[in-house]
Design a protein around this motif. Structure first.
Motif, PDB file in Angstrom:
ATOM      1  N   ALA A 181       0.869  -1.184   0.000  1.00  0.00           N
ATOM      2  CA  ALA A 181       0.000   0.000   0.000  1.00  0.00           C
ATOM      3  C   ALA A 181       0.903   1.230   0.000  1.00  0.00           C
ATOM      4  CB  ALA A 181      -0.897  -0.026   1.233  1.00  0.00           C
ATOM      5  N   ARG A 190      -1.582  10.767 -10.305  1.00  0.00           N
ATOM      6  CA  ARG A 190      -2.422  11.963 -10.174  1.00  0.00           C
ATOM      7  C   ARG A 190      -1.724  13.187 -10.793  1.00  0.00           C
ATOM      8  NH1 ARG A 190      -2.216  14.142  -4.545  1.00  0.00           N
ATOM      9  NH2 ARG A 190      -0.348  14.933  -5.550  1.00  0.00           N
ATOM     10  N   LEU A 204      -8.240  15.074  -2.475  1.00  0.00           N
ATOM     11  CA  LEU A 204      -7.950  14.389  -1.202  1.00  0.00           C
ATOM     12  C   LEU A 204      -8.816  13.137  -1.061  1.00  0.00           C
ATOM     13  CD1 LEU A 204      -7.908  17.380   1.319  1.00  0.00           C
ATOM     14  CD2 LEU A 204      -5.961  16.307   0.225  1.00  0.00           C
ATOM     15  N   PHE A 207      -7.660  10.383  -3.376  1.00  0.00           N
ATOM     16  CA  PHE A 207      -6.495   9.707  -2.786  1.00  0.00           C
ATOM     17  C   PHE A 207      -6.949   8.745  -1.690  1.00  0.00           C
ATOM     18  CE2 PHE A 207      -3.297   9.223   0.480  1.00  0.00           C
ATOM     19  CZ  PHE A 207      -2.157   8.921  -0.237  1.00  0.00           C
ATOM     20  N   SER A 211      -6.063   4.908  -1.900  1.00  0.00           N
ATOM     21  CA  SER A 211      -5.149   4.359  -0.882  1.00  0.00           C
ATOM     22  C   SER A 211      -5.846   3.238  -0.102  1.00  0.00           C
ATOM     23  CB  SER A 211      -4.638   5.455   0.051  1.00  0.00           C
ATOM     24  OG  SER A 211      -5.633   5.837   0.958  1.00  0.00           O
ATOM     25  N   GLU A 212      -7.156   3.376   0.099  1.00  0.00           N
ATOM     26  CA  GLU A 212      -7.877   2.325   0.818  1.00  0.00           C
ATOM     27  C   GLU A 212      -8.025   1.074  -0.059  1.00  0.00           C
ATOM     28  OE1 GLU A 212      -8.122   3.004   3.841  1.00  0.00           O
ATOM     29  OE2 GLU A 212      -9.173   1.206   4.504  1.00  0.00           O
ATOM     30  N   THR A 215      -4.829  -0.733   0.256  1.00  0.00           N
ATOM     31  CA  THR A 215      -4.745  -1.395   1.564  1.00  0.00           C
ATOM     32  C   THR A 215      -5.608  -2.664   1.572  1.00  0.00           C
ATOM     33  OG1 THR A 215      -4.480   0.791   2.550  1.00  0.00           O
ATOM     34  CG2 THR A 215      -4.953  -0.996   4.063  1.00  0.00           C
TER      35      THR A 215
ATOM     36  N   THR B  11       4.003  12.628   2.435  1.00  0.00           N
ATOM     37  CA  THR B  11       2.862  13.314   1.810  1.00  0.00           C
ATOM     38  C   THR B  11       1.802  12.295   1.370  1.00  0.00           C
ATOM     39  OG1 THR B  11       3.943  13.217  -0.331  1.00  0.00           O
ATOM     40  CG2 THR B  11       4.237  15.247   0.945  1.00  0.00           C
ATOM     41  N   ALA B  12       2.156  11.001   1.427  1.00  0.00           N
ATOM     42  CA  ALA B  12       1.217   9.968   0.975  1.00  0.00           C
ATOM     43  C   ALA B  12       1.051   8.874   2.032  1.00  0.00           C
ATOM     44  CB  ALA B  12       1.702   9.357  -0.337  1.00  0.00           C
ATOM     45  N   PRO B  13       0.517   9.233   3.208  1.00  0.00           N
ATOM     46  CA  PRO B  13       0.351   8.201   4.245  1.00  0.00           C
ATOM     47  C   PRO B  13      -0.719   7.190   3.835  1.00  0.00           C
ATOM     48  CG  PRO B  13      -0.608  10.293   4.945  1.00  0.00           C
ATOM     49  CD  PRO B  13      -0.014  10.534   3.616  1.00  0.00           C
ATOM     50  N   THR B  14      -0.353   5.930   3.809  1.00  0.00           N
ATOM     51  CA  THR B  14      -1.267   4.883   3.314  1.00  0.00           C
ATOM     52  C   THR B  14      -1.030   3.585   4.079  1.00  0.00           C
ATOM     53  OG1 THR B  14      -1.078   5.838   1.099  1.00  0.00           O
ATOM     54  CG2 THR B  14      -2.024   3.650   1.230  1.00  0.00           C
ATOM     55  N   GLY B  15      -2.095   2.860   4.351  1.00  0.00           N
ATOM     56  CA  GLY B  15      -1.969   1.523   4.945  1.00  0.00           C
ATOM     57  C   GLY B  15      -2.145   1.527   6.442  1.00  0.00           C
ATOM     58  N   GLY B  21       2.907  -1.136   3.914  1.00  0.00           N
ATOM     59  CA  GLY B  21       3.625  -0.213   3.031  1.00  0.00           C
ATOM     60  C   GLY B  21       4.571   0.650   3.834  1.00  0.00           C
ATOM     61  N   PRO B  22       5.305   1.518   3.146  1.00  0.00           N
ATOM     62  CA  PRO B  22       6.358   2.283   3.842  1.00  0.00           C
ATOM     63  C   PRO B  22       5.843   3.338   4.826  1.00  0.00           C
ATOM     64  CG  PRO B  22       6.164   2.975   1.546  1.00  0.00           C
ATOM     65  CD  PRO B  22       5.291   1.778   1.706  1.00  0.00           C
ATOM     66  N   THR B  50      -0.600  17.113   2.625  1.00  0.00           N
ATOM     67  CA  THR B  50      -0.470  15.715   2.171  1.00  0.00           C
ATOM     68  C   THR B  50      -1.461  15.503   1.023  1.00  0.00           C
ATOM     69  OG1 THR B  50      -2.193  14.853   3.612  1.00  0.00           O
ATOM     70  CG2 THR B  50       0.025  14.925   4.535  1.00  0.00           C
ATOM     71  N   SER B  51      -1.378  14.313   0.413  1.00  0.00           N
ATOM     72  CA  SER B  51      -2.325  13.999  -0.675  1.00  0.00           C
ATOM     73  C   SER B  51      -3.671  13.547  -0.148  1.00  0.00           C
ATOM     74  CB  SER B  51      -1.739  12.893  -1.552  1.00  0.00           C
ATOM     75  OG  SER B  51      -0.622  13.369  -2.224  1.00  0.00           O
ATOM     76  N   GLY B  52      -3.740  13.278   1.158  1.00  0.00           N
ATOM     77  CA  GLY B  52      -4.982  12.793   1.770  1.00  0.00           C
ATOM     78  C   GLY B  52      -4.657  11.690   2.768  1.00  0.00           C
ATOM     79  N   TYR B  53      -5.691  11.127   3.367  1.00  0.00           N
ATOM     80  CA  TYR B  53      -5.498  10.048   4.347  1.00  0.00           C
ATOM     81  C   TYR B  53      -6.573   8.984   4.141  1.00  0.00           C
ATOM     82  CZ  TYR B  53      -2.808  13.611   6.889  1.00  0.00           C
ATOM     83  OH  TYR B  53      -1.902  14.570   7.246  1.00  0.00           O
ATOM     84  N   GLY B  54      -6.157   7.738   4.139  1.00  0.00           N
ATOM     85  CA  GLY B  54      -7.127   6.645   4.106  1.00  0.00           C
ATOM     86  C   GLY B  54      -7.639   6.388   5.516  1.00  0.00           C
TER      87      GLY B  54
END
Lengths: 373, 102
Positions: A181, A190, A204, A207, A211-212, A215, B11-15, B21-22, B50-54
């Motif tokens: 992920a 993008r 946002l 994203f 991103s989900e 995951t 800037t790309a927090p994911t997971g 992921g990293p 950031t680009s957003g948050y999951g």
């Protein structure tokens, strides 16, 4: 006495007839199963290929690779190739892309993923002898998506010149692939989209959805011991219809198989599907359940809400003219929002399984961005 | 203490978990949030750029604090979410809801 004998005779005739019918339907069912099994065992016929002077397995591509308009032929072609490519047997094969006249972004990403899978499993590139004979518009779109990076092509420079001259109102973005992920991959995609159409509205939230989806692939799509656990992502811009599509695909077990079946009806339907092998599927309903009820394979209350909270959110919160499409195994779920703000969900089940999950967001390019461009 | 997510983390927090992921929520919690909470009283977290948050990231980072034994009310008092870009406003509500629901 005579009446009784007559009735008994009628009854025997009736029973014989019923037995005959039952036998006939059993034979028909058996033949149908055998035909299906034969299709699975022999996905492609052998044809003589003069360029290498031997017989090869032949996979002819349908005229259109498109999940909306030609689902059955698209999936049959791709799955035949996957089954053959994943098999232990090694022999020459020929994927004939010359008949291909129309390719949608989804069709292109599915094709790219199958070829990527083959290249990674077999650790060699596929030779494209006949790329010059492909439809020029299809060739350009596939080239834009990065399909050619998976191929070894003779006379590449001539082909590149042809491609750079080709024009069209559809642009495919390069595909990205990963097994983790990693949101930075979507940032790159993008940025490429925004170079062409300006800032994406509610970027946002988009994203958040992508991103989900990544995951979800890492957590649920693949069983632990599997040799292949990737997702593929790409996007397209259609300047004719002023739309952008962003897509993510995996070859995992699918949403319907990762969800716990809670309701009795679902259990019964699942049993019927296994028992009859008759193409009966409730996959679309299971995708809808995953979104609406927020079920997770983990069974933990704090998990399993990503499909609703993140993936559907982009379309749900939009002002209209947008669509979320999810294909998972045999089911498809489309959630669309029209310009008047009304929304609807459409469910569909297909005979052929995509053997994985495909998620696509489709939305309008803001008019001001197009005017600026 | 102050954490600027885009500069100090990604800037790309994911997971959700380290293995995802990293730049996962678990990593953010273990390597930034917990040390910051343990070393000071108030914590300001700047969430924009950031680009957003999951939701998996946010739930694991902030809901995970409660599961680790931090008190909900204490966390809500001590953590201050800040942003200049109004588009990030709903992430503040999300973070508070994940702390409350954990």
């Amino acid at each position: 006495m005579l009446v009784r004998f007559v009735n008994q005779g009628k009854r025997e005739v009736y029973l014989r007839h019923q037995k005959k019918l039952a036998f006939k339907s059993a034979v028909q069912r058996k033949e149908k199963r055998a035909r299906k099994a034969a299709r699975y065992r022999n996905p492609a016929k052998l044809v003589y290929e003069p360029r290498i002077d031997r017989k090869v397995r032949y996979f002819p591509c349908p005229k259109a690779l498109n999940l909306s308009r030609n689902y059955d032929e698209t999936i049959k072609f791709l799955m035949n190739f996957r089954r053959w490519g994943d098999g232990a047997r090694r022999s020459n094969f020929y994927v004939d892309l010359r008949p291909l006249q129309e390719i949608s972004p989804a069709g292109a990403l599915l094709l790219v993923a199958e070829f990527y899978r083959w290249v990674k499993i077999h650790r060699k590139r596929i030779k494209a002898f006949d790329a010059v004979d492909w439809d020029p518009s299809v060739r350009k779109l596939l080239h834009d998506m990065g399909f050619f990076s998976l191929l070894s092509i003779p006379n590449r420079s001539e082909l590149d010149a042809d491609i750079s001259n080709a024009q069209g109102n559809m642009v495919f973005m390069p595909f990205y692939v990963s097994s983790s992920a990693d949101g930075s991959q979507f940032e790159k995609l993008r940025d490429l989209i925004e170079e062409k159409v300006g800032r994406i509205k509610s970027r946002l939230v988009l994203f958040q959805g992508v991103s989900e989806a990544m995951t979800n692939v890492v957590h649920h799509a693949y069983p632990e011991r599997v040799r292949f656990n990737c997702w593929w992502m790409s996007a397209s811009i259609n300047f004719d219809s002023s739309t952008i599509t962003v897509m993510i695909l995996d070859h995992g077990v699918g949403i319907p198989r990762t969800l716990p079946r809670k309701a009795k009806l679902e259990l019964v339907r699942n049993f019927l599907k296994v028992a009859t092998l008759d193409g009966f599927s409730d996959d679309a309903r299971m995708i809808e359940a995953a979104i609406a009820l927020g079920r997770s394979s983990t069974g933990q209350v704090n998990r399993g809400h990503g499909l609703y909270r993140d993936i559907q959110k982009y379309v749900r919160d939009s002002s209209g003219n947008s669509r979320l499409r999810i294909h998972s195994n045999r089911g498809s779920y489309i959630y669309s929002k029209s310009s008047d703000g009304s929304s609807r969900s459409d469910l569909n089940n297909f005979a052929a399984s995509l053997e994985g999950t495909f998620v696509e967001w489709k939305f309008k390019i803001p008019v001001e961005s197009l005017e600026q461009k | 203490m102050k954490i600027y997510v885009a500069k100090d983390f990604s800037t790309a927090p994911t997971g959700r978990f380290y293995g995802d992921g990293p730049y996962s929520g678990e990593r953010f919690r273990e390597e930034l949030l917990i040390p910051a909470l343990d070393s000071g009283d108030k914590l300001e977290i700047k969430i924009d750029d950031t680009s957003g948050y999951g939701s998996s990231f946010l739930e694991e980072a902030f809901g995970g604090l409660v599961r680790k034994g931090y008190n909900k009310r204490d966390l809500l008092d001590r953590i201050m979410i800040t942003y200049k870009d109004e588009d990030f406003a709903f992430y503040k509500e999300l973070i508070q809801s994940y702390i409350n629901e954990a």
